[in-house]
Write a protein that holds these residues in place. Structure first.
Motif, PDB file in Angstrom:
ATOM      1  N   THR A 143      63.368 -67.766  18.843  1.00 20.18           N
ATOM      2  CA  THR A 143      61.886 -67.356  19.288  1.00 20.18           C
ATOM      3  C   THR A 143      61.330 -67.541  17.775  1.00 20.18           C
ATOM      4  O   THR A 143      60.161 -68.108  17.617  1.00 20.18           O
ATOM      5  N   ARG A 144      61.747 -66.779  16.811  1.00 18.36           N
ATOM      6  CA  ARG A 144      60.827 -66.901  15.513  1.00 18.36           C
ATOM      7  C   ARG A 144      60.804 -68.097  14.752  1.00 18.36           C
ATOM      8  O   ARG A 144      59.957 -68.453  14.011  1.00 18.36           O
ATOM      9  N   PHE A 151      59.742 -70.942  16.281  1.00 21.98           N
ATOM     10  CA  PHE A 151      58.525 -71.390  16.757  1.00 21.98           C
ATOM     11  C   PHE A 151      57.340 -71.034  16.200  1.00 21.98           C
ATOM     12  O   PHE A 151      57.082 -69.614  16.320  1.00 21.98           O
ATOM     13  N   TYR A 157      54.531 -68.841  17.976  1.00 24.97           N
ATOM     14  CA  TYR A 157      54.647 -67.599  18.992  1.00 24.97           C
ATOM     15  C   TYR A 157      53.779 -66.546  18.518  1.00 24.97           C
ATOM     16  O   TYR A 157      53.886 -66.201  17.525  1.00 24.97           O
ATOM     17  N   VAL A 213      54.274 -61.826  15.417  1.00 29.26           N
ATOM     18  CA  VAL A 213      55.907 -61.680  15.586  1.00 29.26           C
ATOM     19  C   VAL A 213      56.328 -60.334  15.404  1.00 29.26           C
ATOM     20  O   VAL A 213      56.968 -59.865  15.956  1.00 29.26           O
ATOM     21  N   GLU A 255      53.982 -67.071  27.078  1.00 28.14           N
ATOM     22  CA  GLU A 255      54.320 -67.196  25.772  1.00 28.14           C
ATOM     23  C   GLU A 255      55.774 -67.900  25.655  1.00 28.14           C
ATOM     24  O   GLU A 255      55.760 -68.769  24.892  1.00 28.14           O
ATOM     25  N   ASN A 256      56.688 -67.706  26.351  1.00 23.48           N
ATOM     26  CA  ASN A 256      57.995 -68.256  26.285  1.00 23.48           C
ATOM     27  C   ASN A 256      57.798 -69.861  26.708  1.00 23.48           C
ATOM     28  O   ASN A 256      58.390 -70.626  26.231  1.00 23.48           O
ATOM     29  N   ALA A 272      56.410 -71.763  24.216  1.00 24.71           N
ATOM     30  CA  ALA A 272      57.625 -72.149  22.716  1.00 24.71           C
ATOM     31  C   ALA A 272      58.660 -73.192  23.365  1.00 24.71           C
ATOM     32  O   ALA A 272      58.948 -74.119  22.622  1.00 24.71           O
TER      33      ALA A 272
END
Length: 470
Positions: free
Chosen positions: A145-146, A148, A151, A159, A239-240, A243
């Motif tokens: 995740t981090r 992207f 995010y 984040v 959100e996911n 990404a």
């Protein structure tokens, strides 16, 4: 000019689809392990109303809404009911369509299922692995995740804040598997004899978020115009989706993000949800209340605002529907009985055109249905005033009829002729009679209540059951 509130930018924007004639619209559908509740129906009705308005404004809408038919809840429910997951999801997909039809929600252009797109899901995950945005860990696959850069943009969160929240939600087992608490599952290991599929990562099933990314891209293209769903999906689901999709396609995933407000219940205005146990299923509600009343109740509040579910609010919608229906029936009766007629009244034509333009202005403003409905009631008053005249003009009546039906249809109101109503009532009377013969008095009472909610009163006589409008 239509303007919509875009969750991504947190402001109203001019709506400009990629194709001037077509709108590509994806709406997150239900996880099919139970009947949908009123909160689920809010999303169903809100975005159907928006779709209908876009079509009224001349757009072709390609409308895709998925079914999540692979999930831990599905596996648990199937075991409890002692049936297969496929039997369970088939049952509730059929029930969904029954409820959708009752609520007069248009069929989607396509309702894809996650289980029909497993090859594409696996291929998508392989691409993320190849690009370094995903990693395998003890049979699972997670998204970094981090890595992207954007995010948190959709949910307007940093984040660091998201990481703190994530660390409180995940188990020690998950923490041990993840490089970062914020990472989310793309593929989850599961036994070969459970609901699972073979893959290069081992037997397993997809994470929830990957399904919508795959199906939106497959059936609508790399960039869609509108992505919609309940506001509870903003984080983490949507959100996911952003990404993983934007890394996969290297294009913007969706131009406009639209999210509907919750349905609330009780004095505390608590969100209705299955997890809180305060939900009412659409299936059971439609046995007690006219489906058109439920539809109008749902369609009467601007999609971003919460709706309070209560008997009083349902009653208000029932009263409004009865007034609109009475005007429609009076208008049609006058057309059918028209003999001598007055000259065309251009003033009535102008008033009707002004009210329709006013309706468009209000609905163009982020689909402001409250003001749009007020305009519809103004048209109703115009019709009622015109019908009081001793003589009327056929062309005036036909124009009033056309606009009234068209604008009411945007809210899902479907006027019936007297013949259609009589046929529907007779069918329900026969169903009730059969229930009484079988001593199923609960079903018999439910049908009586359903008709009563529509303003139909039954009278049981020695000669049979008669009905009249209350």
């Amino acid at each position: 000019m239509i303007r919509v509130f875009n969750t991504l930018t947190n402001q109203k924007e001019k709506f400009v689809p990629q194709n001037p004639q077509k709108v590509l619209m994806y709406v997150c559908g239900p996880t099919v392990y139970n009947y949908i509740h009123i909160g689920n129906a809010r999303s169903l009705v809100a975005f159907d109303t928006i779709r209908r308005y876009l079509e009224y404004r001349g757009y072709q809408v390609d409308y895709v809404s998925n079914f999540t038919d692979v999930d831990d809840k599905i596996i648990r429910a199937a075991k409890e009911q002692k049936i297969t997951p496929h039997e369970l999801t088939t049952k509730y997909i059929e029930a969904f369509h029954e409820d959708r039809l009752a609520l007069n929600v248009l069929p989607a252009t396509l309702n894809p299922k996650a289980t029909d797109n497993m090859n594409e899901i696996i291929s998508f995950i392989q691409d993320l692995l190849a690009k370094g945005y995903a990693y395998e860990s003890a049979g699972d696959v997670y998204y970094r995740t981090r890595k992207f850069a954007h995010y948190g943009q959709l949910s307007n969160q940093s984040v660091d804040d998201l990481e703190q929240g994530a660390s409180q939600r995940i188990t020690a087992r998950e923490t041990a598997k993840k490089e970062d608490p914020l990472d989310f599952a793309l593929w989850k290991q599961s036994p070969a004899d459970e609901l699972s599929w073979p893959s290069p990562f081992g037997y397993g099933r997809p994470g929830w978020h990957i399904e919508c990314s795959v199906m939106a891209g497959k059936y609508l293209g790399a960039t869609i115009d509108i992505h919609a769903g309940g506001e509870d999906l903003i984080f983490p689901h949507h959100e996911n989706e952003i990404a993983q999709s934007e890394v996969h396609t290297e294009q913007q995933f969706a131009k406009y993000w639209l999210h509907n407000g919750f349905v609330t219940v009780g004095e505390a205005n608590e969100k209705m949800s299955k997890s809180l146990g305060n939900f009412v299923t659409v299936h059971e509600l439609l046995q007690q209340v006219d489906p058109q009343v439920v539809r109008l109740f749902m369609a009467s509040t601007q999609y971003r605002r919460p709706i309070q579910y209560s008997k009083a609010n349902l009653q208000a919608s029932q009263n409004n529907l009865q007034h609109l229906t009475a005007t429609w029936q009076n208008l049609n009766f006058r057309l059918e009985q028209l003999n001598a007629q007055s000259p065309l009244d251009e003033t009535v034509q102008r008033q009707l055109a002004q009210l329709e333009h006013q309706f468009q202005t209000h609905m163009d403003d982020d689909f402001n249905v409250q003001n749009g409905l007020s305009d519809l009631f103004e048209i109703q008053r115009l019709i009622n005033t015109y019908l009081k005249r001793a003589q009327v003009n056929q062309q005036n009546l036909q124009q009033l009829q056309q606009v009234f039906a068209q604008l009411a249809g945007i809210f899902g109101i479907q006027f019936q002729s007297e013949q259609q109503l009589a046929a529907q009532v007779q069918d329900l009377i026969e169903q009730r009679q059969l229930a009484r013969q079988q001593k199923d008095f609960a079903q018999s009472d439910a049908i009586r209540d359903q008709l009563k909610a529509q303003g139909i009163i039954l009278e049981d006589t020695p000669q049979g059951t008669r009905w009249h409008k209350g």
